[in-house]
Design a protein around this motif. Structure first.
Motif, PDB file in Angstrom:
ATOM      1  N   SER A  42     -39.010 -87.898  12.869  1.00 36.82           N
ATOM      2  CA  SER A  42     -38.436 -86.613  12.465  1.00 36.82           C
ATOM      3  C   SER A  42     -39.452 -85.493  12.603  1.00 36.82           C
ATOM      4  O   SER A  42     -39.134 -84.397  13.089  1.00 36.82           O
TER       5      SER A  42
ATOM      6  N   GLU B  85     -34.348 -81.847   8.029  1.00 38.11           N
ATOM      7  CA  GLU B  85     -33.262 -80.983   8.483  1.00 38.11           C
ATOM      8  C   GLU B  85     -33.216 -79.666   7.715  1.00 38.11           C
ATOM      9  O   GLU B  85     -33.104 -78.597   8.299  1.00 38.11           O
TER      10      GLU B  85
ATOM     11  N   GLU C 178     -28.307 -90.115   5.930  1.00 38.82           N
ATOM     12  CA  GLU C 178     -27.912 -89.002   6.787  1.00 38.82           C
ATOM     13  C   GLU C 178     -26.402 -89.032   7.039  1.00 38.82           C
ATOM     14  O   GLU C 178     -25.757 -87.982   7.106  1.00 38.82           O
TER      15      GLU C 178
END
Length: 325
Positions: free
Chosen positions: A125, A98, A54
């Motif tokens: 997540s 994401e 990330e």
């Protein structure tokens, strides 16, 4: 105006169907025992590795993530019109989940199935996602997608679309990528579709910088693999005894990433001793780059055809929609 899904209490489930530990040990030791040592890039992603990746995506040299996000953000409506709404949306290697956020409001999937081999990171997540999208049923699946023969039966009986962003397909050789696409097509089934991010062929200097960032995050990500191997193999790798090496192979149109031994050494792992010469390398990742023509040829070899194509103005990155021929 597109109707919004009806809100209800978040539906979240977690299924652990990861590979048996013995399979992982055997696979790793086979890769470390050959004349050309190799470890699959899927072993980058323990919890720390997922966090480091990330961070890589935020580095100024690393163009793929921000470029792909821009494409998805700009073309999400057209992508939804091309793929259709209310599908079962699958995402192998979902990580932080994401990028899928850029598509959810447009695609309005019947359910979302993020998959990853890093179970704890995936679970965290996916749970955050259900808080942001309470209308979306989420089933987080800890699994090695490439080894998974079938999806859990409890998933909604909706048409399936597999989302595979981040140019992750480039981590495979062309033969491996073809097998992956065939496997993905089998799991999505008749009428299923794929949506893939593909890194395009470009200037060598741009590519070299992306995998050798000035902050050293990619190097830390690569070296962290040794810490993961120590846990998986009860090993004694010293990350300080290796260096990160990444370069572009022009003839094969791919980045090749290695861990290079700084000196001759013997490493205990998997109940055995593995020898390294000074300068000997462990291949940890390929990152193949495609043109539209070469990717179209690969898709056809897997029995798929391009049904949609979106890319940035600079031609750095592309998103392709695929369906069975």
């Amino acid at each position: 105006m597109t109707a919004q899904p009806q809100l209800h209490a978040p539906t979240f489930d977690y299924i652990d169907s990861g590979p048996p530990p013995d399979n992982s040990v055997a696979e790793l030791m086979a890769g470390l025992s050959g004349p050309r040592k190799r470890v699959s890039p899927k072993y980058f992603y323990d919890e720390r590795g997922s966090e480091l990746f990330e961070q890589i995506t935020e580095q100024p040299e690393y163009y793929p993530t921000r470029t792909e996000r821009s494409i998805l953000r700009q073309h999400c409506g057209d992508i939804a019109r091309r793929l259709g709404r209310r599908q079962l949306l699958l995402e192998p290697g979902a990580g932080s989940c994401e990028k899928v956020r850029l598509l959810l409001d447009s695609l309005q999937p019947a359910a979302y199935v993020p998959m990853d081999i890093s179970g704890e990171f995936l679970c965290q997540s996916a749970q955050r996602l259900t808080e942001e999208y309470p209308w979306l049923p989420v089933t987080a699946l800890r699994a090695d997608f490439t080894r998974m023969p079938a999806l859990p039966r409890a998933l909604p009986p909706a048409p399936r679309c597999l989302f595979y962003p981040g140019s992750t397909l480039g981590n495979f050789t062309p033969a491996e990528a073809r097998r992956f696409l065939c496997h993905a097509a089998r799991l999505t089934g008749p009428g299923g579709q794929l949506l893939l991010g593909i890194d395009l062929h470009k200037d060598h200097d741009v590519l070299h910088a992306a995998y050798n960032d000035a902050a050293g995050v990619t190097a830390a990500f690569n070296l962290n693999l040794l810490n993961h191997l120590n846990r998986l193999l009860d090993g004694e790798f010293d990350p300080g005894a290796f260096r990160h090496v990444a370069g572009y192979h022009r003839g094969r149109r791919r980045i090749e990433m290695y861990l290079e031994s700084r000196h001759a050494q013997h490493v205990r792992c998997g109940g055995r001793t593995v020898q390294f010469r000074r300068g000997e390398r462990i291949l940890t990742e390929y990152s193949c780059k495609y043109t539209r023509h070469s990717f179209s040829r690969l898709a056809r070899q897997a029995g798929l055809a391009i049904t949609g194509h979106w890319q940035d103005d600079a031609g750095l990155f592309a998103v392709f929609a695929l369906a069975g021929c």
